[in-house]
Design a protein around this motif. Sequence first.
Motif, PDB file in Angstrom:
ATOM      1  N   MET A 297       0.833  -1.162   0.000  1.00 40.56           N
ATOM      2  CA  MET A 297       0.000   0.000   0.000  1.00 40.56           C
ATOM      3  C   MET A 297       0.885   1.235   0.000  1.00 40.56           C
ATOM      4  O   MET A 297       1.972   1.223   0.555  1.00 40.56           O
ATOM      5  CB  MET A 297      -0.897   0.006   1.232  1.00 40.56           C
ATOM      6  N   ARG A 298       0.345   2.257  -0.620  1.00 44.52           N
ATOM      7  CA  ARG A 298       1.073   3.519  -0.669  1.00 44.52           C
ATOM      8  C   ARG A 298       0.162   4.640  -0.191  1.00 44.52           C
ATOM      9  O   ARG A 298      -1.066   4.548  -0.314  1.00 44.52           O
ATOM     10  CB  ARG A 298       1.537   3.821  -2.092  1.00 44.52           C
ATOM     11  N   LEU A 299       0.772   5.678   0.327  1.00 44.26           N
ATOM     12  CA  LEU A 299       0.018   6.845   0.748  1.00 44.26           C
ATOM     13  C   LEU A 299      -0.808   7.351  -0.430  1.00 44.26           C
ATOM     14  O   LEU A 299      -0.295   7.497  -1.541  1.00 44.26           O
ATOM     15  CB  LEU A 299       0.973   7.929   1.241  1.00 44.26           C
ATOM     16  N   GLY A 300      -2.076   7.552  -0.230  1.00 43.93           N
ATOM     17  CA  GLY A 300      -2.963   8.031  -1.292  1.00 43.93           C
ATOM     18  C   GLY A 300      -3.759   6.932  -1.968  1.00 43.93           C
ATOM     19  O   GLY A 300      -4.683   7.224  -2.729  1.00 43.93           O
ATOM     20  N   ASP A 301      -3.407   5.657  -1.742  1.00 42.55           N
ATOM     21  CA  ASP A 301      -4.177   4.560  -2.322  1.00 42.55           C
ATOM     22  C   ASP A 301      -5.605   4.586  -1.773  1.00 42.55           C
ATOM     23  O   ASP A 301      -5.845   4.925  -0.609  1.00 42.55           O
ATOM     24  CB  ASP A 301      -3.568   3.201  -1.973  1.00 42.55           C
ATOM     25  N   VAL A 302      -6.530   4.229  -2.625  1.00 39.16           N
ATOM     26  CA  VAL A 302      -7.915   4.031  -2.202  1.00 39.16           C
ATOM     27  C   VAL A 302      -8.078   2.538  -1.982  1.00 39.16           C
ATOM     28  O   VAL A 302      -7.819   1.743  -2.880  1.00 39.16           O
ATOM     29  CB  VAL A 302      -8.905   4.538  -3.278  1.00 39.16           C
ATOM     30  N   LEU A 303      -8.491   2.160  -0.784  1.00 35.02           N
ATOM     31  CA  LEU A 303      -8.565   0.748  -0.433  1.00 35.02           C
ATOM     32  C   LEU A 303     -10.002   0.271  -0.316  1.00 35.02           C
ATOM     33  O   LEU A 303     -10.867   0.982   0.180  1.00 35.02           O
ATOM     34  CB  LEU A 303      -7.843   0.482   0.890  1.00 35.02           C
ATOM     35  N   ASP A 304     -10.226  -0.934  -0.794  1.00 31.72           N
ATOM     36  CA  ASP A 304     -11.488  -1.638  -0.598  1.00 31.72           C
ATOM     37  C   ASP A 304     -11.197  -2.721   0.427  1.00 31.72           C
ATOM     38  O   ASP A 304     -10.261  -3.506   0.259  1.00 31.72           O
ATOM     39  CB  ASP A 304     -11.968  -2.248  -1.915  1.00 31.72           C
ATOM     40  N   ILE A 305     -11.986  -2.740   1.507  1.00 31.52           N
ATOM     41  CA  ILE A 305     -11.768  -3.721   2.562  1.00 31.52           C
ATOM     42  C   ILE A 305     -12.948  -4.681   2.592  1.00 31.52           C
ATOM     43  O   ILE A 305     -14.083  -4.266   2.832  1.00 31.52           O
ATOM     44  CB  ILE A 305     -11.592  -3.051   3.933  1.00 31.52           C
ATOM     45  N   GLY A 306     -12.677  -5.945   2.302  1.00 32.32           N
ATOM     46  CA  GLY A 306     -13.704  -6.977   2.349  1.00 32.32           C
ATOM     47  C   GLY A 306     -13.569  -7.756   3.649  1.00 32.32           C
ATOM     48  O   GLY A 306     -12.465  -8.043   4.104  1.00 32.32           O
ATOM     49  N   MET A 307     -14.715  -8.057   4.261  1.00 33.65           N
ATOM     50  CA  MET A 307     -14.711  -8.775   5.529  1.00 33.65           C
ATOM     51  C   MET A 307     -15.645  -9.963   5.414  1.00 33.65           C
ATOM     52  O   MET A 307     -16.690  -9.876   4.779  1.00 33.65           O
ATOM     53  CB  MET A 307     -15.187  -7.851   6.655  1.00 33.65           C
ATOM     54  N   ALA A 308     -15.239 -11.081   6.011  1.00 30.70           N
ATOM     55  CA  ALA A 308     -16.067 -12.291   6.008  1.00 30.70           C
ATOM     56  C   ALA A 308     -15.914 -13.002   7.342  1.00 30.70           C
ATOM     57  O   ALA A 308     -14.908 -12.846   8.032  1.00 30.70           O
ATOM     58  CB  ALA A 308     -15.641 -13.225   4.871  1.00 30.70           C
ATOM     59  N   VAL A 309     -16.936 -13.760   7.692  1.00 32.00           N
ATOM     60  CA  VAL A 309     -16.826 -14.640   8.856  1.00 32.00           C
ATOM     61  C   VAL A 309     -16.210 -15.931   8.339  1.00 32.00           C
ATOM     62  O   VAL A 309     -16.811 -16.650   7.550  1.00 32.00           O
ATOM     63  CB  VAL A 309     -18.201 -14.904   9.505  1.00 32.00           C
ATOM     64  N   GLU A 310     -14.993 -16.186   8.747  1.00 30.63           N
ATOM     65  CA  GLU A 310     -14.283 -17.379   8.306  1.00 30.63           C
ATOM     66  C   GLU A 310     -14.764 -18.610   9.073  1.00 30.63           C
ATOM     67  O   GLU A 310     -14.877 -19.697   8.524  1.00 30.63           O
ATOM     68  CB  GLU A 310     -12.786 -17.168   8.525  1.00 30.63           C
ATOM     69  N   ARG A 311     -15.038 -18.398  10.367  1.00 36.05           N
ATOM     70  CA  ARG A 311     -15.476 -19.521  11.206  1.00 36.05           C
ATOM     71  C   ARG A 311     -16.252 -18.980  12.394  1.00 36.05           C
ATOM     72  O   ARG A 311     -15.830 -18.012  13.026  1.00 36.05           O
ATOM     73  CB  ARG A 311     -14.269 -20.307  11.703  1.00 36.05           C
ATOM     74  N   LEU A 312     -17.386 -19.601  12.668  1.00 38.62           N
ATOM     75  CA  LEU A 312     -18.139 -19.305  13.878  1.00 38.62           C
ATOM     76  C   LEU A 312     -18.194 -20.581  14.684  1.00 38.62           C
ATOM     77  O   LEU A 312     -18.876 -21.535  14.311  1.00 38.62           O
ATOM     78  CB  LEU A 312     -19.548 -18.805  13.554  1.00 38.62           C
ATOM     79  N   GLY A 313     -17.425 -20.614  15.755  1.00 38.98           N
ATOM     80  CA  GLY A 313     -17.373 -21.796  16.602  1.00 38.98           C
ATOM     81  C   GLY A 313     -18.297 -21.659  17.793  1.00 38.98           C
ATOM     82  O   GLY A 313     -19.025 -20.677  17.931  1.00 38.98           O
ATOM     83  N   GLU A 314     -18.228 -22.620  18.675  1.00 41.53           N
ATOM     84  CA  GLU A 314     -19.060 -22.582  19.882  1.00 41.53           C
ATOM     85  C   GLU A 314     -18.646 -21.435  20.793  1.00 41.53           C
ATOM     86  O   GLU A 314     -19.493 -20.775  21.379  1.00 41.53           O
ATOM     87  CB  GLU A 314     -18.945 -23.921  20.637  1.00 41.53           C
ATOM     88  N   GLY A 315     -17.336 -21.179  20.893  1.00 46.94           N
ATOM     89  CA  GLY A 315     -16.869 -20.158  21.827  1.00 46.94           C
ATOM     90  C   GLY A 315     -16.051 -19.044  21.201  1.00 46.94           C
ATOM     91  O   GLY A 315     -15.454 -18.237  21.920  1.00 46.94           O
ATOM     92  N   SER A 316     -16.015 -18.983  19.866  1.00 44.44           N
ATOM     93  CA  SER A 316     -15.226 -17.931  19.217  1.00 44.44           C
ATOM     94  C   SER A 316     -15.739 -17.670  17.796  1.00 44.44           C
ATOM     95  O   SER A 316     -16.478 -18.469  17.231  1.00 44.44           O
ATOM     96  CB  SER A 316     -13.748 -18.323  19.147  1.00 44.44           C
ATOM     97  N   VAL A 317     -15.324 -16.532  17.261  1.00 45.25           N
ATOM     98  CA  VAL A 317     -15.632 -16.189  15.874  1.00 45.25           C
ATOM     99  C   VAL A 317     -14.332 -15.689  15.229  1.00 45.25           C
ATOM    100  O   VAL A 317     -13.548 -14.979  15.870  1.00 45.25           O
ATOM    101  CB  VAL A 317     -16.752 -15.125  15.771  1.00 45.25           C
ATOM    102  N   THR A 318     -14.101 -16.101  13.990  1.00 48.48           N
ATOM    103  CA  THR A 318     -12.924 -15.681  13.243  1.00 48.48           C
ATOM    104  C   THR A 318     -13.373 -14.844  12.059  1.00 48.48           C
ATOM    105  O   THR A 318     -14.166 -15.303  11.234  1.00 48.48           O
ATOM    106  CB  THR A 318     -12.111 -16.893  12.735  1.00 48.48           C
ATOM    107  N   PHE A 319     -12.893 -13.605  12.002  1.00 48.59           N
ATOM    108  CA  PHE A 319     -13.161 -12.707  10.874  1.00 48.59           C
ATOM    109  C   PHE A 319     -11.921 -12.658   9.992  1.00 48.59           C
ATOM    110  O   PHE A 319     -10.798 -12.624  10.491  1.00 48.59           O
ATOM    111  CB  PHE A 319     -13.461 -11.285  11.362  1.00 48.59           C
TER     112      PHE A 319
END
Length: 70
Positions: A1-23
Amino acid sequence: MRLGDVLDIGMAVERLGEGSVTFSFRLTNQHGRQTATARVVHAFIDRNGFEPCSCPEPFRVALCRLGLID
């Protein structure tokens, strides 16, 4: 990444367990080039005893409503 870049940030739930969630996150610049990835794990704890606990049902329902899990 460089200063001035326009970033697109994608987020997903990778795993939803009994006691935790991974994004997982994927950052892509304005040229469509993937510039970074990240993974964050959150554990569910009981606020009173600071002990592990199960995923709260309202949290699970909210992720479902957002289309992040089935």
